[in-house]
Design an enzyme around this catalytic site. Structure first.
Site, mmCIF file in Angstrom:
data_model
loop_
_atom_site.group_PDB
_atom_site.id
_atom_site.type_symbol
_atom_site.label_atom_id
_atom_site.label_comp_id
_atom_site.label_asym_id
_atom_site.label_seq_id
_atom_site.Cartn_x
_atom_site.Cartn_y
_atom_site.Cartn_z
ATOM 1 N N LYS A 79 36.196 44.221 48.497
ATOM 2 C CA LYS A 79 35.799 44.215 47.085
ATOM 3 C C LYS A 79 34.372 44.744 46.999
ATOM 4 O O LYS A 79 33.528 44.391 47.841
ATOM 5 C CB LYS A 79 35.899 42.782 46.542
ATOM 6 C CG LYS A 79 35.593 42.640 45.061
ATOM 7 C CD LYS A 79 35.866 41.213 44.585
ATOM 8 C CE LYS A 79 35.592 41.027 43.095
ATOM 9 N NZ LYS A 79 35.907 39.675 42.627
ATOM 10 N N SER A 116 38.879 39.201 38.621
ATOM 11 C CA SER A 116 38.087 40.406 38.716
ATOM 12 C C SER A 116 38.394 41.237 39.959
ATOM 13 O O SER A 116 37.967 42.376 40.049
ATOM 14 C CB SER A 116 36.600 40.043 38.722
ATOM 15 O OG SER A 116 36.291 39.266 39.875
ATOM 16 N N SER A 119 39.481 34.723 40.425
ATOM 17 C CA SER A 119 39.580 36.165 40.682
ATOM 18 C C SER A 119 40.305 36.578 41.957
ATOM 19 O O SER A 119 40.513 37.770 42.171
ATOM 20 C CB SER A 119 38.195 36.794 40.675
ATOM 21 O OG SER A 119 37.759 36.895 39.340
HETATM 22 N N1 GLN Z 1 37.880 35.244 34.736
HETATM 23 C C1 GLN Z 1 36.802 34.447 35.201
HETATM 24 C C2 GLN Z 1 35.514 34.994 34.651
HETATM 25 O O1 GLN Z 1 35.547 35.980 34.021
HETATM 26 C C3 GLN Z 1 36.766 34.400 36.698
HETATM 27 C C4 GLN Z 1 36.229 35.602 37.331
HETATM 28 C C5 GLN Z 1 36.047 35.425 38.809
HETATM 29 O O2 GLN Z 1 36.671 34.563 39.423
HETATM 30 N N2 GLN Z 1 35.172 36.228 39.381
HETATM 31 O O3 GLN Z 1 34.477 34.452 34.826
#
Ligand code: GLN
Length: 483
Positions: free
Chosen positions: A76, A151, A175
């Site tokens: 990532k 994400s 995410s």
């Molecule tokens: N959807 C959540 C957020 O936007 C989690 C994102 C994540 O786990 N990086 O904060």
């Protein structure tokens, strides 16, 4: 070759059926051919990959035989990778080449993994749809009109499209698990502190945790083995021995107590997903598990608490991107204030700016007690709920997401609607617990995930349950059409 799992690749390499270099070249060609459809990579690292693959082949020829030696992976794009652009999906870091490797990157490289590239992601890991990347939206290989989740949508789409057998990802509020659910993968968020955060660009430091995304639990065990462990460079890293995750995959589920929280089956859950969850419960019962209804009474407060805490920490973490030291700098600043304002205004996208503002507000004098402190109290209540539940059960099971992957653009005008999709995943981050999502069927051709949660440092148990489930089901083996 691209259909092989990490475990199969390890066997093939050990049996000299192919070399790491051949495998790397095959996957790089496949990425060049198919990635334009899904947009799962921000950067490809062909040269580095071929160099690492050749080195892995030499190490194998010299008698080494590690499970990740020659295994192709992606990172990532928030794991710092020396000499390689590490963008965090943001214009702010478009010109940033990391001067060092994140611990996760260094550990996997030392184990002989081959880095094919850096995967696309929501900007600064904020999002559940991978629509906010500066490098364009990622598409779900199961239906290119739908989101892959976020994400870590790039890591998920790349693995689902068989461009990579596995990839690293991070999970601040879901995410890893949510994109795994949306793309028919297995994804594990480890216990907070299990995987080093050093060199992993911070979103919300008390919630962020790196982990593996792969097609099977067996592969997640292999990748986690290479990622986990104490790191003195990370002050929140925990000095606990790392068990052999593959060794417990075949433990019996006889008598395993699985808790199913009654709060999980509320009106917000798509009834077709509820059905898939109930089917998975039945399948695990057949394997000897004992099912018990439990209660997590404070679950309903998780989203508001998370969406105060995460932006608060983000507002603080992201203050380092000021246009002075690294990253984007606006052209011809009139003075220092103008430099800060325009560098941040032009470098950050809309969602990141929204969260910086929400977080700054929540932390400001006069509002701190009402929002941030209150959210921290809720966080403790959520943790206590889990601690009580784990007195009675070994594992908690439920849906990973309330709905299957939505259409690209469907929630663009309503950020809160997207936040609500994190209902099932964010509690594990608030409590610091490990969680796993595994494929459990389909709704309208789109994958459905089931989430398992366990007590601290019980990653092995999660992988064990998922592996046993996968030995008895074939959802995880399905391939999206065209890939
Ligand atoms: N959807 C959540 C957020 O936007 C989690 C994102 C994540 O786990 N990086 O904060």
């Amino acid at each position: 070759m691209h259909q092989m799992t990490l475990a199969e690749i390890a066997r093939g390499l050990a049996d000299k059926k192919f070399s790491a270099e051949e495998l790397t070249r095959t996957l790089l060609a496949r990425i060049a051919q198919l990635d334009p459809q899904v947009n799962s990579f921000i950067s490809l690292t062909e040269e580095l990959a071929l160099q690492q693959a050749k080195a892995a082949d030499v190490r194998r020829a010299n008698g080494e035989n590690g499970a990740l030696l020659g295994a192709p992976i992606g990172h990532k794009d928030l794991f710092c990778t020396q000499g390689v652009r590490t963008s965090c999906g943001s214009k702010m870091l478009d010109n940033f080449k990391a001067p060092y490797d994140a611990t996760v990157v260094a550990k996997l490289a030392a184990a002989g993994a081959v880095t094919l590239g850096k995967t696309n992601m929501d900007e600064f890991a904020m999002g559940s749809a991978n629509e906010s990347s500066y490098y364009g939206k990622v598409k779900n290989p199961w239906n290119l009109e739908h989101v892959p989740g976020g994400s870590s949508g790039g890591s998920a789409a790349a693995v689902a499209a068989r461009l990579l057998p596995a990839a690293t990802a991070t999970d601040t509020g879901g995410s890893i698990r949510q994109p795994a659910a949306f793309t028919n993968l297995t994804g594990l968020k480890p216990t907070y502190g299990r995987v080093s955060r050093w060199g992993m660009i911070a979103y919300a430091s008390s919630l962020d945790q790196g982990g593996p995304l792969a097609r099977t639990a067996e592969d997640c065990a292999l990748l986690l083995q290479g990622m986990a462990g104490f790191d003195p460079q990370d002050s929140t890293s925990i000095d606990e021995p790392v068990p052999d995750y593959s060794a417990s995959l075949n433990d019996s589920l006889q008598g395993l107590r699985i808790g199913v929280p009654k709060e999980y089956f509320s009106a917000g859950l798509d009834p077709r997903i509820a059905e898939r969850v109930h089917d998975s419960v039945k399948a695990l019962e057949k394997l000897g598990a004992v099912i018990k209804e439990i209660s997590l009474p404070n679950n309903q407060h998780a989203i508001p608490a998370y969406y105060v805490i995460a932006p608060a920490e983000a507002s603080s973490n992201l203050s380092r991107f000021d246009g002075v030291r690294f990253g984007y700098r606006c052209e011809n600043p009139a003075d220092l204030t103008d430099l800060y304002k325009r560098s941040r205004g032009e470098g950050f996208g809309a969602e990141v700016q929204r969260r910086i503002m929400v977080g700054t507000y929540a932390l400001s004098a006069g509002y701190y007690d009402a929002y941030y402190l209150k959210a921290q109290k809720i966080r403790r209540l959520i943790k206590n709920d889990f601690m009580n539940a784990f007195k009675e059960v070994d594992v908690i099971l439920g849906p990973t997401t309330p709905n299957p992957a939505w259409k690209i653009g469907a929630k663009n005008n309503d950020p809160v609607a997207e936040y609500l999709e994190d209902f099932y995943t964010i509690t594990a981050n608030l409590a610091g617990l490990p969680g796993l999502s595994m494929p459990a069927g389909f709704v309208d051709g789109l994958p459905v995930g089931v989430q398992l949660l366990a007590p601290y440092f019980q990653e092995g148990r999660l992988l064990n349950v998922a592996h046993q489930y996968q030995l008895n089901t074939d959802w995880h083996t399905r391939t999206p059409q065209g890939f």
